[in-house]
Design a protein around this motif. Structure first.
Motif, PDB file in Angstrom:
ATOM      1  N   VAL A 288     -41.925 -10.229  32.604  1.00  0.00           N
ATOM      2  CA  VAL A 288     -40.598 -10.743  33.052  1.00  0.00           C
ATOM      3  C   VAL A 288     -41.129 -11.571  34.641  1.00  0.00           C
ATOM      4  CG1 VAL A 288     -38.178 -10.211  33.976  1.00  0.00           C
ATOM      5  CG2 VAL A 288     -39.127  -9.022  31.840  1.00  0.00           C
ATOM      6  N   PRO A 289     -40.544 -12.652  34.576  1.00  0.00           N
ATOM      7  CA  PRO A 289     -40.748 -13.320  36.056  1.00  0.00           C
ATOM      8  C   PRO A 289     -40.282 -12.478  37.242  1.00  0.00           C
ATOM      9  CG  PRO A 289     -39.938 -14.835  34.436  1.00  0.00           C
ATOM     10  CD  PRO A 289     -39.861 -13.602  33.802  1.00  0.00           C
ATOM     11  N   GLU A 290     -41.015 -12.201  38.012  1.00  0.00           N
ATOM     12  CA  GLU A 290     -40.791 -11.357  39.338  1.00  0.00           C
ATOM     13  C   GLU A 290     -39.466 -11.775  39.953  1.00  0.00           C
ATOM     14  OE1 GLU A 290     -41.521  -8.719  42.358  1.00  0.00           O
ATOM     15  OE2 GLU A 290     -42.203  -9.170  40.335  1.00  0.00           O
ATOM     16  N   GLU A 291     -38.712 -13.068  40.141  1.00  0.00           N
ATOM     17  CA  GLU A 291     -37.771 -13.453  40.560  1.00  0.00           C
ATOM     18  C   GLU A 291     -36.752 -12.833  39.573  1.00  0.00           C
ATOM     19  OE1 GLU A 291     -39.380 -17.080  38.150  1.00  0.00           O
ATOM     20  OE2 GLU A 291     -40.035 -15.624  39.473  1.00  0.00           O
ATOM     21  N   ILE A 292     -36.677 -12.595  38.283  1.00  0.00           N
ATOM     22  CA  ILE A 292     -35.628 -11.991  37.646  1.00  0.00           C
ATOM     23  C   ILE A 292     -35.668 -10.631  38.139  1.00  0.00           C
ATOM     24  CG2 ILE A 292     -35.216 -11.104  35.448  1.00  0.00           C
ATOM     25  CD1 ILE A 292     -36.030 -13.763  34.242  1.00  0.00           C
ATOM     26  N   ASP A 293     -36.657  -9.800  38.157  1.00  0.00           N
ATOM     27  CA  ASP A 293     -36.715  -8.362  38.412  1.00  0.00           C
ATOM     28  C   ASP A 293     -36.147  -8.186  40.037  1.00  0.00           C
ATOM     29  OD1 ASP A 293     -37.233  -5.699  37.965  1.00  0.00           O
ATOM     30  OD2 ASP A 293     -39.511  -5.784  38.694  1.00  0.00           O
ATOM     31  N   VAL A 294     -36.521  -9.128  40.909  1.00  0.00           N
ATOM     32  CA  VAL A 294     -36.022  -8.999  42.242  1.00  0.00           C
ATOM     33  C   VAL A 294     -34.432  -9.357  42.395  1.00  0.00           C
ATOM     34  CG1 VAL A 294     -35.920 -10.198  44.470  1.00  0.00           C
ATOM     35  CG2 VAL A 294     -38.033  -9.377  43.370  1.00  0.00           C
ATOM     36  N   GLU A 295     -33.881 -10.107  41.367  1.00  0.00           N
ATOM     37  CA  GLU A 295     -32.685 -10.611  41.413  1.00  0.00           C
ATOM     38  C   GLU A 295     -31.653  -9.306  40.727  1.00  0.00           C
ATOM     39  OE1 GLU A 295     -29.481 -13.735  39.540  1.00  0.00           O
ATOM     40  OE2 GLU A 295     -31.506 -13.818  38.926  1.00  0.00           O
ATOM     41  N   VAL A 296     -32.304  -8.743  39.704  1.00  0.00           N
ATOM     42  CA  VAL A 296     -31.398  -7.659  39.271  1.00  0.00           C
ATOM     43  C   VAL A 296     -31.487  -6.398  40.345  1.00  0.00           C
ATOM     44  CG1 VAL A 296     -31.548  -5.495  37.599  1.00  0.00           C
ATOM     45  CG2 VAL A 296     -32.095  -7.995  36.846  1.00  0.00           C
ATOM     46  N   ALA A 297     -32.418  -6.216  40.767  1.00  0.00           N
ATOM     47  CA  ALA A 297     -32.434  -5.264  41.904  1.00  0.00           C
ATOM     48  C   ALA A 297     -31.497  -5.583  43.185  1.00  0.00           C
ATOM     49  CB  ALA A 297     -33.879  -4.792  42.568  1.00  0.00           C
ATOM     50  N   ARG A 298     -31.478  -7.017  43.659  1.00  0.00           N
ATOM     51  CA  ARG A 298     -30.584  -7.526  44.620  1.00  0.00           C
ATOM     52  C   ARG A 298     -29.340  -7.198  43.983  1.00  0.00           C
ATOM     53  NH1 ARG A 298     -27.874 -11.863  45.237  1.00  0.00           N
ATOM     54  NH2 ARG A 298     -29.001 -12.859  43.625  1.00  0.00           N
ATOM     55  N   LEU A 299     -28.756  -7.662  42.956  1.00  0.00           N
ATOM     56  CA  LEU A 299     -27.541  -7.486  42.356  1.00  0.00           C
ATOM     57  C   LEU A 299     -27.107  -6.044  42.481  1.00  0.00           C
ATOM     58  CD1 LEU A 299     -27.559 -10.318  39.646  1.00  0.00           C
ATOM     59  CD2 LEU A 299     -26.449 -10.329  41.685  1.00  0.00           C
ATOM     60  N   LYS A 300     -27.723  -5.108  41.915  1.00  0.00           N
ATOM     61  CA  LYS A 300     -27.564  -3.783  41.574  1.00  0.00           C
ATOM     62  C   LYS A 300     -27.360  -3.115  43.379  1.00  0.00           C
ATOM     63  CE  LYS A 300     -27.107  -0.366  38.915  1.00  0.00           C
ATOM     64  NZ  LYS A 300     -26.007  -0.194  37.964  1.00  0.00           N
ATOM     65  N   LEU A 301     -28.006  -3.481  44.060  1.00  0.00           N
ATOM     66  CA  LEU A 301     -27.755  -3.074  45.646  1.00  0.00           C
ATOM     67  C   LEU A 301     -26.475  -3.650  45.988  1.00  0.00           C
ATOM     68  CD1 LEU A 301     -31.293  -3.505  47.305  1.00  0.00           C
ATOM     69  CD2 LEU A 301     -30.050  -1.302  46.766  1.00  0.00           C
ATOM     70  N   ALA A 302     -26.279  -4.954  45.663  1.00  0.00           N
ATOM     71  CA  ALA A 302     -24.967  -5.458  46.153  1.00  0.00           C
ATOM     72  C   ALA A 302     -23.746  -4.783  45.575  1.00  0.00           C
ATOM     73  CB  ALA A 302     -24.671  -6.795  45.965  1.00  0.00           C
ATOM     74  N   ALA A 303     -23.984  -4.543  44.446  1.00  0.00           N
ATOM     75  CA  ALA A 303     -22.858  -3.758  43.714  1.00  0.00           C
ATOM     76  C   ALA A 303     -22.550  -2.425  44.071  1.00  0.00           C
ATOM     77  CB  ALA A 303     -23.127  -3.786  41.992  1.00  0.00           C
ATOM     78  N   ALA A 304     -23.627  -1.508  44.735  1.00  0.00           N
ATOM     79  CA  ALA A 304     -23.597  -0.601  45.361  1.00  0.00           C
ATOM     80  C   ALA A 304     -23.094  -0.529  47.014  1.00  0.00           C
ATOM     81  CB  ALA A 304     -24.783   0.195  45.055  1.00  0.00           C
ATOM     82  N   GLY A 305     -22.997  -1.517  47.355  1.00  0.00           N
ATOM     83  CA  GLY A 305     -22.566  -1.728  48.687  1.00  0.00           C
ATOM     84  C   GLY A 305     -23.675  -1.389  49.729  1.00  0.00           C
ATOM     85  N   ILE A 306     -25.050  -1.644  49.100  1.00  0.00           N
ATOM     86  CA  ILE A 306     -26.257  -1.247  50.013  1.00  0.00           C
ATOM     87  C   ILE A 306     -26.972  -2.466  50.405  1.00  0.00           C
ATOM     88  CG2 ILE A 306     -28.503  -0.064  49.827  1.00  0.00           C
ATOM     89  CD1 ILE A 306     -27.666   1.570  47.600  1.00  0.00           C
ATOM     90  N   GLU A 307     -27.017  -2.394  52.003  1.00  0.00           N
ATOM     91  CA  GLU A 307     -27.756  -3.648  52.485  1.00  0.00           C
ATOM     92  C   GLU A 307     -29.039  -2.986  52.914  1.00  0.00           C
ATOM     93  OE1 GLU A 307     -25.391  -4.769  55.934  1.00  0.00           O
ATOM     94  OE2 GLU A 307     -23.584  -5.268  54.733  1.00  0.00           O
ATOM     95  N   ILE A 308     -29.867  -4.120  53.074  1.00  0.00           N
ATOM     96  CA  ILE A 308     -31.293  -3.932  53.511  1.00  0.00           C
ATOM     97  C   ILE A 308     -31.864  -4.980  54.619  1.00  0.00           C
ATOM     98  CG2 ILE A 308     -31.886  -2.716  51.015  1.00  0.00           C
ATOM     99  CD1 ILE A 308     -33.404  -5.538  50.400  1.00  0.00           C
ATOM    100  N   ASP A 309     -32.903  -4.654  54.892  1.00  0.00           N
ATOM    101  CA  ASP A 309     -33.420  -5.612  55.993  1.00  0.00           C
ATOM    102  C   ASP A 309     -33.824  -6.801  55.509  1.00  0.00           C
ATOM    103  OD1 ASP A 309     -32.807  -4.042  58.090  1.00  0.00           O
ATOM    104  OD2 ASP A 309     -34.717  -2.863  57.835  1.00  0.00           O
ATOM    105  N   ARG A 310     -34.230  -7.888  56.363  1.00  0.00           N
ATOM    106  CA  ARG A 310     -34.747  -9.044  55.798  1.00  0.00           C
ATOM    107  C   ARG A 310     -35.871  -9.443  56.871  1.00  0.00           C
ATOM    108  NH1 ARG A 310     -31.479 -12.581  52.794  1.00  0.00           N
ATOM    109  NH2 ARG A 310     -29.318 -11.767  52.357  1.00  0.00           N
ATOM    110  N   LEU A 311     -36.847 -10.099  56.424  1.00  0.00           N
ATOM    111  CA  LEU A 311     -38.145 -10.472  57.272  1.00  0.00           C
ATOM    112  C   LEU A 311     -37.652 -11.587  58.229  1.00  0.00           C
ATOM    113  CD1 LEU A 311     -40.934 -10.960  54.581  1.00  0.00           C
ATOM    114  CD2 LEU A 311     -40.554  -9.092  56.112  1.00  0.00           C
TER     115      LEU A 311
END
Length: 429
Positions: A391-414
Motif C-alpha cells: 500500500v502506498p505509504e501516503e495512504i497508510d499515513v492518511e489513515v493514521a492521520r484521520l484516525k487521530l483527528a477522529a479521536a481528537g488527538i494532536e501531534i507535533d509537526r517538524l
C-alpha cells in the motif's frame, strides 16, 4: 376464528421474522458505523466524488457489520458489488440480509458446508469483476484455477490477511499471478492496530465466550509470535496467564524471550499447557503426536485464517467419543485413556466464530486502508504489472492521520530547520 388461512398465517409469520432480521442487521451496521468515523467520512467523500462509477467489485470477506460499512462506502462511490463469505462460521445472517436491501448482492449464510462455501464464491465471481477484494486468497485462487475465463477482465485486487499474502507471494514467485494485488495486510497501521491489538483482544474474547474460563494462573501456549501472536500473548499475559511461545523463526523467538515469555518447542509446551492458541498461517502446527501428550481438559483454539493449524482429523482419529456442543462453539473429544480435549469453533477462527471479530474501531483503520487502496487501484491499475504491491505509504499515513483527528488527538509537526536537517547530509554533529 379470524378468517385467516394457515398458509397466510405462516407466510405472515415468516415475513415478520424476515423483517426482524433485516432490522437487527441494520441496527448492527449502524452501531458499527458509529465506531468507524474514518471509513464513514471516506464513504461521504466517495459519494461526492464517485470514483467507482461503472466498477464491478467481487469481494470474499467476513460478512459482518464492519464489512457492511466498507461495502456501503464502496457502493456510495458508485461500485456494483457482489459479496461472498471468507469463513462460513463468521457470517452474520441478519447483516447479510440487510446488505441485500442496500443493493449489494450477498452470497453467504452462516454454517454452510464446504461445497456451499465455494459455490457462494463462484456466485460472487459471476459478476465478472474488474477488481476483487479477498481475505485468505480463496477467491483469487478460484479465479486462477476454475474461473480463468474471467481473468482478463480483472485489473487488480486487495488482500486483507497474512495467510492470503503468503499464498499470493508464492503465486507471484511462480509467475502464476495474473493481475496486481495490493497487500493491505502489510501496512504499518494494519499490523499494529488490527493484527496486534485487534487479534489479541478478539481472540481471547472468543475463547472466554466459548469456555467461560479464568485465564489468571493458567498456562497459555501461543504458537507463532508474529504481529497477531504478539497481540494474543500480550493480552493473555495481561490477564494473569503464564504464557509460553512456540516459534520456528529464531528472530521472533528471541524477541519473545526478550519480552519475558518462555520459549519452548511445541513438543515440550504440550505437556504443560492448559490453553493452546495457534496463530501462524501454516498447517499442522498441533499434530497427533502433540495431542497424545496433552493434559486432560486442554483447550485448543485457532486464530489463524484457515482451519488447518490444528490437525482436527488427527484429533477425530484419536477420539473414541465426541460430545459436541458441551458449550456453544466447544466440542469435547474423549480419548482412549479417558483424557478430554476441548476444540473451539471446529478449529476455525475462534474470534469470528465464537465472538464478533475485531472491534469496529480496529476495522475502521483496516477497511479505510482497503477503501483507499481500491481508489488508488482504479487510477493506477493500467500501469501495474501482475504482482504483489505494498500500500502506498501516503495512504497508510492518511489513515493514521484521520484516525487521530477522529479521536481528537494532536501531534507535533517538524519545523523547517528539522525538515532541512533530515534531508541533508552536510550538517555534522
Amino acid at each position: 376464528m379470524d378468517g385467516r388461512s394457515p398458509v397466510t398465517t405462516v407466510a405472515l409469520t415468516r415475513l415478520a421474522v424476515r423483517e426482524s432480521g433485516v432490522a437487527v442487521g441494520e441496527r448492527r451496521i449502524a452501531w458499527a458505523g458509529r465506531g468507524m468515523p474514518v471509513l464513514t467520512a471516506l464513504g461521504e467523500r466517495f459519494a461526492r466524488e464517485r470514483p467507482f462509477d461503472g466498477l464491478r467489485i467481487a469481494a470474499c470477506l467476513h460478512v459482518t457489520a464492519e464489512t457492511a460499512v466498507l461495502m456501503g462506502a464502496l457502493k456510495a462511490g458508485g461500485a456494483e458489488i457482489a459479496l461472498a463469505a471468507s469463513n462460513p462460521l463468521s457470517t452474520q445472517d441478519d447483516v447479510a440480509e440487510a446488505l441485500q436491501g442496500y443493493g449489494i448482492a450477498v452470497h453467504a449464510r452462516a454454517g454452510v458446508d464446504r461445497a456451499t462455501y465455494y459455490r457462494h464464491i463462484h456466485q460472487a465471481l459471476d459478476l465478472a469483476p474488474d477488481i476483487v477484494l479477498d481475505d485468505g486468497c480463496d477467491l483469487v485462487n478460484i479465479l486462477h484455477t476454475e474461473r480463468t475465463d474471467l481473468l482478463d477482465g480483472v485489473s487488480g485486487g486487495c488482500e486483507e490477511t497474512t495467510t492470503g499474502i503468503i499464498r499470493l507471494r508464492q503465486m507471484a514467485a511462480e509467475g502464476a499471478l495474473r493481475f496486481p494485488v495490493v497487500a493491505v495486510n502489510d501496512t504499518r497501521t494494519k499490523r499494529m492496530f488490527d493484527n496486534r491489538y485487534g487479534t489479541g483482544q478478539s481472540t481471547l474474547d472468543g475463547i472466554m465466550r466459548a469456555t467461560n474460563i479464568m485465564l489468571a494462573g493458567r498456562t497459555v501456549v501461543v504458537a507463532g509470535f508474529g504481529y497477531c501472536g504478539r497481540g494474543v500473548a500480550e493480552r493473555a499475559k495481561g490477564l494473569g496467564a503464564r504464557v509460553i511461545v512456540t516459534e520456528i523463526d529464531p528472530v521472533k523467538a528471541l524477541d519473545a524471550s526478550l519480552q519475558g515469555y518462555e520459549v519452548r518447542p511445541m513438543e515440550a509446551a504440550v505437556q504443560v499447557g492448559d490453553l493452546f492458541i495457534t496463530v501462524t498461517g501454516n498447517r499442522d502446527v498441533i499434530r497427533a503426536e502433540h495431542l497424545a501428550m496433552m493434559k486432560d481438559g486442554a483447550i485448543l483454539a485457532n486464530a489463524g485464517h484457515f482451519d488447518v493449524e490444528i490437525d482436527v482429523r488427527a484429533l477425530q482419529g484419536l477420539a473414541v467419543a465426541l460430545n459436541p456442543g458441551v458449550r456453544p462453539n466447544t466440542d469435547e473429544y474423549v480419548l482412549a485413556d479417558g483424557r478430554r480435549l476441548l476444540l473451539l469453533a471446529e478449529g476455525r477462527l475462534v474470534n469470528l466464530t465464537a465472538a464478533e471479530g475485531h472491534p469496529a474501531a480496529v476495522m475502521d483503520m483496516s477497511f479505510s486502508a482497503q477503501a483507499l487502496a481500491v481508489a488508488w487501484l482504479t487510477t493506477e491499475r493500467v500501469r501495474l504489472a501482475p504482482g504483489v504491491y505494498d500500500v502506498p505509504e501516503e495512504i497508510d499515513v492518511e489513515v493514521a492521520r484521520l484516525k487521530l483527528a477522529a479521536a481528537g488527538i494532536e501531534i507535533d509537526r517538524l519545523t523547517l530547520d528539522q525538515e532541512e536537517y533530515l534531508h541533508s547530509w552536510r550538517t555534522g554533529s
